[in-house]
Design a protein around this motif. Structure first.
Motif, short mmCIF file in Angstrom:
data_model
loop_
_atom_site.label_atom_id
_atom_site.label_comp_id
_atom_site.label_asym_id
_atom_site.label_seq_id
_atom_site.Cartn_x
_atom_site.Cartn_y
_atom_site.Cartn_z
N ASP A 145 -17.74 -2.30 2.25
CA ASP A 145 -17.67 -2.70 0.84
C ASP A 145 -16.22 -2.81 0.37
O ASP A 145 -15.83 -3.77 -0.28
CB ASP A 145 -18.41 -1.71 -0.05
N HIS A 146 -15.41 -1.81 0.71
CA HIS A 146 -14.02 -1.79 0.25
C HIS A 146 -13.16 -2.83 0.96
O HIS A 146 -12.15 -3.27 0.41
CB HIS A 146 -13.44 -0.39 0.40
N SER A 147 -13.54 -3.24 2.17
CA SER A 147 -12.76 -4.25 2.88
C SER A 147 -12.85 -5.61 2.21
O SER A 147 -11.99 -6.47 2.42
CB SER A 147 -13.20 -4.35 4.35
N ALA A 148 -13.87 -5.82 1.40
CA ALA A 148 -14.02 -7.08 0.67
C ALA A 148 -13.16 -7.13 -0.59
O ALA A 148 -13.01 -8.18 -1.20
CB ALA A 148 -15.49 -7.30 0.30
N LEU A 149 -12.59 -5.99 -0.97
CA LEU A 149 -11.77 -5.91 -2.18
C LEU A 149 -10.33 -6.32 -1.88
O LEU A 149 -9.87 -6.17 -0.76
CB LEU A 149 -11.76 -4.47 -2.71
N PRO A 150 -9.62 -6.79 -2.90
CA PRO A 150 -8.18 -7.02 -2.71
C PRO A 150 -7.50 -5.70 -2.33
O PRO A 150 -7.85 -4.65 -2.88
CB PRO A 150 -7.70 -7.50 -4.08
N ARG A 151 -6.59 -5.77 -1.38
CA ARG A 151 -5.89 -4.55 -0.96
C ARG A 151 -4.77 -4.24 -1.95
O ARG A 151 -4.00 -5.11 -2.30
CB ARG A 151 -5.34 -4.71 0.45
N PRO A 152 -4.71 -3.00 -2.37
CA PRO A 152 -3.67 -2.64 -3.34
C PRO A 152 -2.27 -2.69 -2.73
O PRO A 152 -2.11 -2.47 -1.52
CB PRO A 152 -4.04 -1.22 -3.76
N GLU A 153 -1.29 -2.94 -3.57
CA GLU A 153 0.10 -2.99 -3.12
C GLU A 153 0.54 -1.59 -2.74
O GLU A 153 0.20 -0.62 -3.41
CB GLU A 153 0.98 -3.52 -4.27
N GLY A 154 1.25 -1.47 -1.64
CA GLY A 154 1.81 -0.20 -1.23
C GLY A 154 1.21 0.39 0.02
O GLY A 154 1.73 1.37 0.56
N ILE A 155 0.14 -0.19 0.55
CA ILE A 155 -0.48 0.35 1.76
C ILE A 155 0.49 0.19 2.93
O ILE A 155 1.09 -0.86 3.11
CB ILE A 155 -1.81 -0.38 2.07
N GLY A 156 0.63 1.26 3.70
CA GLY A 156 1.42 1.21 4.93
C GLY A 156 2.92 1.28 4.74
O GLY A 156 3.67 1.04 5.68
N ARG A 157 3.37 1.63 3.56
CA ARG A 157 4.81 1.70 3.32
C ARG A 157 5.42 2.89 4.05
O ARG A 157 4.78 3.92 4.22
CB ARG A 157 5.09 1.81 1.83
#
Length: 168
Positions: free
Chosen positions: A148-160
């Motif tokens: 379900d969450h993979s279909a959402l836009p990914r928030p800015e800042g992941i993997g920084r």
């Protein structure tokens, strides 16, 4: 909030309850001390874990829990006493033993972003206190939320990464 084992079908990130800043959390700079951002992020994760069926009842009855293995917090805007906050949680990825989450702490009425936290949690067998696979029913529930969450836009800042800006 009571612990459930119901399917958590989310068309949006998980939203925590609205939380209030406690007076003793304010530091000498007049804003929320950095340690208490983690307290609120942890409380939000506990709320999601309840919905997934991996909260205190799971620990007591099935002897499983989660431990945080890694955490990266970004402090973007000050929060002050009296500011209501809400945390949004994305369950980004999961495998048999790990959960990768991303959280945003937002002002609950004005919506602006105060901080983010990206985490890796490990599933633990509390009898042996070792990392262990999730039971299949829990794994299925987690996989459904990840989908379900993979279909959402990914928030800015992941993997920084934490690093000094490069000078060219």
């Amino acid at each position: 909030m009571t612990e459930t084992a119901a399917h958590v079908h989310e068309a949006e990130p998980f939203r925590s309850s609205i939380m209030q800043i406690e007076p003793q959390w304010i530091d000498y700079n007049g804003h929320l001390n950095m340690a208490y951002y983690n307290v609120m992020f942890d409380r939000a994760i506990d709320q999601l874990w309840l919905k997934l069926g991996i909260g205190p009842t799971y620990m007591k009855e099935r002897h499983g829990s989660t431990f945080t293995a890694e955490c990266h917090v970004r402090y973007l805007r000050e929060i002050h006493l009296g500011d209501p906050v809400q945390i949004l949680v994305w369950l980004l990825e999961a495998d048999d033993k790990r959960l990768h989450t991303f959280e945003e702490l937002r002002h609950a009425t004005e919506g602006w972003l105060s901080a983010t936290s990206e985490n890796m949690s490990l599933h633990m067998d509390m009898t042996s206190r070792k990392v262990a696979p999730f039971p299949s029913d829990i794994r299925e529930r987690i996989a459904s939320v990840v989908k379900d969450h993979s279909a959402l836009p990914r928030p800015e800042g992941i993997g920084r990464n934490v690093a000094m800006p490069s000078k060219r």
